[in-house]
Design an enzyme around this catalytic site. Structure first.
Site, PDB file in Angstrom:
ATOM      1  N   CYS B  85      19.860  10.794 -22.477  1.00  0.00           N
ATOM      2  CA  CYS B  85      19.977  10.593 -23.923  1.00  0.00           C
ATOM      3  C   CYS B  85      21.204  11.324 -24.470  1.00  0.00           C
ATOM      4  CB  CYS B  85      18.673  11.033 -24.605  1.00  0.00           C
ATOM      5  SG  CYS B  85      18.527  10.467 -26.303  1.00  0.00           S
ATOM      6  N   HIS B 193      14.100   8.571 -21.297  1.00  0.00           N
ATOM      7  CA  HIS B 193      13.740   9.930 -20.876  1.00  0.00           C
ATOM      8  C   HIS B 193      12.735   9.959 -19.727  1.00  0.00           C
ATOM      9  CE1 HIS B 193      15.454  12.137 -24.414  1.00  0.00           C
ATOM     10  NE2 HIS B 193      15.404  10.922 -24.912  1.00  0.00           N
ATOM     11  N   GLU B 195      11.929  12.475 -18.012  1.00  0.00           N
ATOM     12  CA  GLU B 195      11.200  13.754 -18.030  1.00  0.00           C
ATOM     13  C   GLU B 195       9.951  13.697 -18.901  1.00  0.00           C
ATOM     14  OE1 GLU B 195      13.711  13.051 -19.832  1.00  0.00           O
ATOM     15  OE2 GLU B 195      13.887  14.259 -21.649  1.00  0.00           O
TER      16      GLU B 195
END
Lengths: 85, 220
Positions: B85, B193, B195
């Site tokens: 990002c 994302h 994560e």
């Protein structure tokens, strides 16, 4: 002391969603006859001493490295005359 | 493997990225934007967020943070670097990756579970996937539309450097590109994302873990 202006605009082929939002808002406020809006940025740099060619070349470098992203934006550099202020 | 995660002023997802690194079996190291020091990291993640308040342009000021001198030099030598990002925006501003990220075409901040196709597993960060595999990870951005000139886009496609592509196109990215890599495959920029998709309990599943697990195969 002199003032140098750097204008940064999105390249013509790059979509400008902010400009589009402004364009959409104008008729809602009753303003007619605007067919396009592009939104850019204006930087005013106070330069110490005389604006020499060397100083202007440095400003060009600033514009190219930090003030604009050459992938998506164009810039112009000009010296603001006293009576322009 | 020691994986550094850089915290810039305004980073949001640095803690999640360190957690993902740990769950993938690696050792996370917190790196500070103001230090000229990678603290022995063998890979680096530039996490999501709004570094320097997105002032000027997303990633434009972070790109000149002290730690980036070391990150850029190490990336050019082949160290794996993943920009997620805001990290992707920083990598583009650093010219480690071509193109740029501009405001979503619909002008709204998007936050959704997004399906992606892994288009290339020949990178340091995607080799745990199969090419063509579909994964669902979180997408959350306001300026996530990937743009580049036609020549660059054609080059990315021809060289297999499109790493992930959106199923549908949630933000107006050219050719629905969600992530790209550099020529060597060690630097990857990704708008969604991974994560945030490493555990079923607090995310859309575990599809994102592969990005971090992939490092195991490049560890020497």
């Amino acid at each position: 002391m002199a003032r140098v202006v750097v204008d940064v605009m999105p390249k013509p082929e790059i979509l400008d969603p902010q400009g589009k939002a402004v364009l959409g808002a104008l008729p809602r406020l009753g303003f007619e006859g605007v067919s396009d809006v592009r939104q850019g940025k204006r930087f005013e740099l106070e330069i110490d001493g005389e604006v020499t060619d060397e100083r202007l070349a440095q400003v060009e470098q600033m514009a190219e490295t930090l003030l604009s992203n050459p992938v998506i934006e164009d810039y112009t550099v000009r010296v603001l005359q006293e009576n322009d202020r | 493997m020691k994986v550094g995660v850089v915290t810039f002023p305004g980073s949001l997802d640095d803690a999640d990225a360190r957690r993902a690194v740990r769950l993938a079996g690696h050792e996370p190291i917190a790196l500070w934007h103001g230090d000229h020091d990678l603290q022995g990291a063998e890979a680096v993640i530039l996490p999501g967020g709004f570094s320097y308040g997105d002032y000027l342009r997303c990633g434009a000021i972070a790109r000149f943070a002290p730690v980036m001198t070391e990150v850029i030099a190490a990336a050019r030598e082949g160290m794996p670097v993943l920009g997620i990002c805001n990290g992707f925006q920083i990598l583009c501003e650093s010219h480690l990756l071509p193109g740029a990220l501009i405001r979503n075409d619909h002008r709204k901040f998007g936050c959704l579970d997004q399906r992606l196709v892994i288009e290339s597993n020949r990178t340091a960060w995607t080799n745990a996937y199969e090419t063509g595999q579909e994964v669902t990870i979180v997408l959350k951005n306001g300026e996530g539309a990937f743009v580049a000139d036609e020549k660059t886009l054609d080059m990315l496609e021809a060289d297999g450097r499109v790493v992930a592509r959106y199923v549908g196109n949630p933000n107006g990215s050219q050719r629905a590109i969600a992530g790209i890599t550099n020529e060597a495959g060690n630097v990857v920029g990704l708008m969604p994302h991974p994560e945030h998709a490493i555990e079923a309990l607090c995310g859309p599943g575990e599809d994102g873990l592969g990005f971090f697990a992939s490092l195991a195969r490049v560890a020497v």
